[in-house]
Write an enzyme that holds these catalytic residues in place. Structure first.
Site, PDB file in Angstrom:
ATOM      1  N   GLU A   1      18.762  -3.608   6.570  1.00  0.00           N
ATOM      2  CA  GLU A   1      19.852  -3.575   5.589  1.00  0.00           C
ATOM      3  C   GLU A   1      20.774  -2.386   5.803  1.00  0.00           C
ATOM      4  O   GLU A   1      20.326  -1.263   6.026  1.00  0.00           O
ATOM      5  CB  GLU A   1      19.295  -3.515   4.157  1.00  0.00           C
ATOM      6  CG  GLU A   1      20.390  -3.445   3.107  1.00  0.00           C
ATOM      7  CD  GLU A   1      19.895  -3.564   1.678  1.00  0.00           C
ATOM      8  OE1 GLU A   1      20.733  -3.491   0.761  1.00  0.00           O
ATOM      9  OE2 GLU A   1      18.674  -3.729   1.473  1.00  0.00           O
TER      10      GLU A   1
ATOM     11  N   LYS B   1       7.107  -8.336   0.530  1.00  0.00           N
ATOM     12  CA  LYS B   1       8.039  -7.480   1.279  1.00  0.00           C
ATOM     13  C   LYS B   1       7.923  -6.044   0.802  1.00  0.00           C
ATOM     14  O   LYS B   1       7.917  -5.788  -0.402  1.00  0.00           O
ATOM     15  CB  LYS B   1       9.480  -7.972   1.138  1.00  0.00           C
ATOM     16  CG  LYS B   1      10.471  -7.151   1.982  1.00  0.00           C
ATOM     17  CD  LYS B   1      11.817  -7.818   2.080  1.00  0.00           C
ATOM     18  CE  LYS B   1      12.648  -7.622   0.837  1.00  0.00           C
ATOM     19  NZ  LYS B   1      12.998  -6.199   0.573  1.00  0.00           N
TER      20      LYS B   1
ATOM     21  N   ASP C   1       9.262  -9.282  -3.328  1.00  0.00           N
ATOM     22  CA  ASP C   1       9.281  -7.833  -3.163  1.00  0.00           C
ATOM     23  C   ASP C   1       8.150  -7.171  -3.943  1.00  0.00           C
ATOM     24  O   ASP C   1       7.879  -7.549  -5.093  1.00  0.00           O
ATOM     25  CB  ASP C   1      10.604  -7.258  -3.679  1.00  0.00           C
ATOM     26  CG  ASP C   1      11.686  -7.225  -2.613  1.00  0.00           C
ATOM     27  OD1 ASP C   1      11.341  -7.222  -1.420  1.00  0.00           O
ATOM     28  OD2 ASP C   1      12.870  -7.188  -2.984  1.00  0.00           O
TER      29      ASP C   1
ATOM     30  N   ASP D   1      13.464  -7.505  -5.706  1.00  0.00           N
ATOM     31  CA  ASP D   1      13.494  -6.605  -6.858  1.00  0.00           C
ATOM     32  C   ASP D   1      14.934  -6.335  -7.293  1.00  0.00           C
ATOM     33  O   ASP D   1      15.171  -5.690  -8.308  1.00  0.00           O
ATOM     34  CB  ASP D   1      12.728  -5.309  -6.584  1.00  0.00           C
ATOM     35  CG  ASP D   1      13.233  -4.532  -5.381  1.00  0.00           C
ATOM     36  OD1 ASP D   1      14.211  -4.964  -4.738  1.00  0.00           O
ATOM     37  OD2 ASP D   1      12.637  -3.476  -5.069  1.00  0.00           O
TER      38      ASP D   1
END
Length: 254
Positions: free
Chosen positions: A171, A102, A73, A33
């Site tokens: 992340e 995801k 995503d 995204d």
């Protein structure tokens, strides 16, 4: 591949890029995204829609001439509140050509995670810095710096693994926190700004290729400077059109 071989993931948003990268050693294309930031001109990922993600997933699938897996995503508010709706949206991405979907989040989205997996769809999780939650997190800041937040990170990771996810993206967290989670999980971890000890790495292709120039996060390594090359080519084209040097004899039909 865990723990024998590192997994290579790279974002991809269009058919031409997918075609170029299909035979370059990439294991997984992530139709992220992040397309909102780097392709659609949005300020962040929150404005990205399901239609956007379906559109770009189809494009990548059409251009994927190799055996690269595709992960897509699920955008903001497409899965968090309603497991039934989450399944429907995940199915749209699979029909568009994705092998995985995801999702961002831990225990708070576990019902949607279970519903999607029970429908036969593979999931990649996402913990740490979660772009869809930047308003709660106060911006793009490194997460899990203290013991309490690292404990929650591991609890969420284990809950997602138990629910049946296939992989986990970590992340924007300290290297030691990512290492701890990677060692505790049986499934692979994919790092972005999470250090050296994850089972694989992912970068935004526009960052890696030097296309995005507004800023450079610490975790990004630029392997090219395509923005500079593109600018030079466009400037030369402009000069040649204005001077009459283009088109040349070889560019003209007789």
């Amino acid at each position: 591949m865990k723990p024998k071989e590192k997994i290579v993931m790279l974002t991809c948003y269009d058919a031409l890029t997918a075609k170029i990268l299909s035979h370059s050693g990439i294991d997984i294309f992530l139709v992220g995204d992040s397309v909102g930031n780097v392709k659609l001109g949005y300020e962040n990922t929150l404005s990205v829609t399901m239609d956007d993600m379906v559109h770009h997933t189809k494009a990548v699938a059409r251009g994927n001439t190799g055996k690269v897996k595709i992960a897509s995503d699920m955008p903001y508010k497409s899965y968090e509140d309603n497991p039934e709706q989450a399944v429907e949206n995940a199915q749209r991405l699979i029909k568009a050509g994705a092998d995985y979907v995801k999702l961002e989040g831990g225990k708070e989205i576990i019902n949607s995670v279970r519903a999607i997996i029970n429908s036969g769809i593979k999931i990649i999780g996402h913990l740490g810095l979660m772009p869809q939650s930047i308003e709660k997190m106060g911006g793009y800041k490194i997460q899990c710096r203290d013991e309490q937040s690292q404990k929650k990170l591991l609890e969420d990771a284990l809950a997602l693994e138990q629910a049946g996810i296939s992989m986990l993206v970590l992340e924007g967290i300290p290297e030691n926190a990512a290492k701890n989670v990677t060692e505790k999980l049986k499934i692979p971890t994919i790092g972005i700004g999470a250090g050296r000890y994850t089972d694989g790495q992912v970068l935004v292709s526009d960052d890696m290729l030097g296309m995005f120039e507004d800023f450079k996060p610490k975790f990004v390594k630029r392997y090219a400077n395509l923005a500079g090359i593109i600018k030079q080519a466009a400037e030369q084209y402009s000069r040649e059109v204005k001077s009459g040097a283009f088109p040349e004899e070889e560019n003209i039909y007789k």
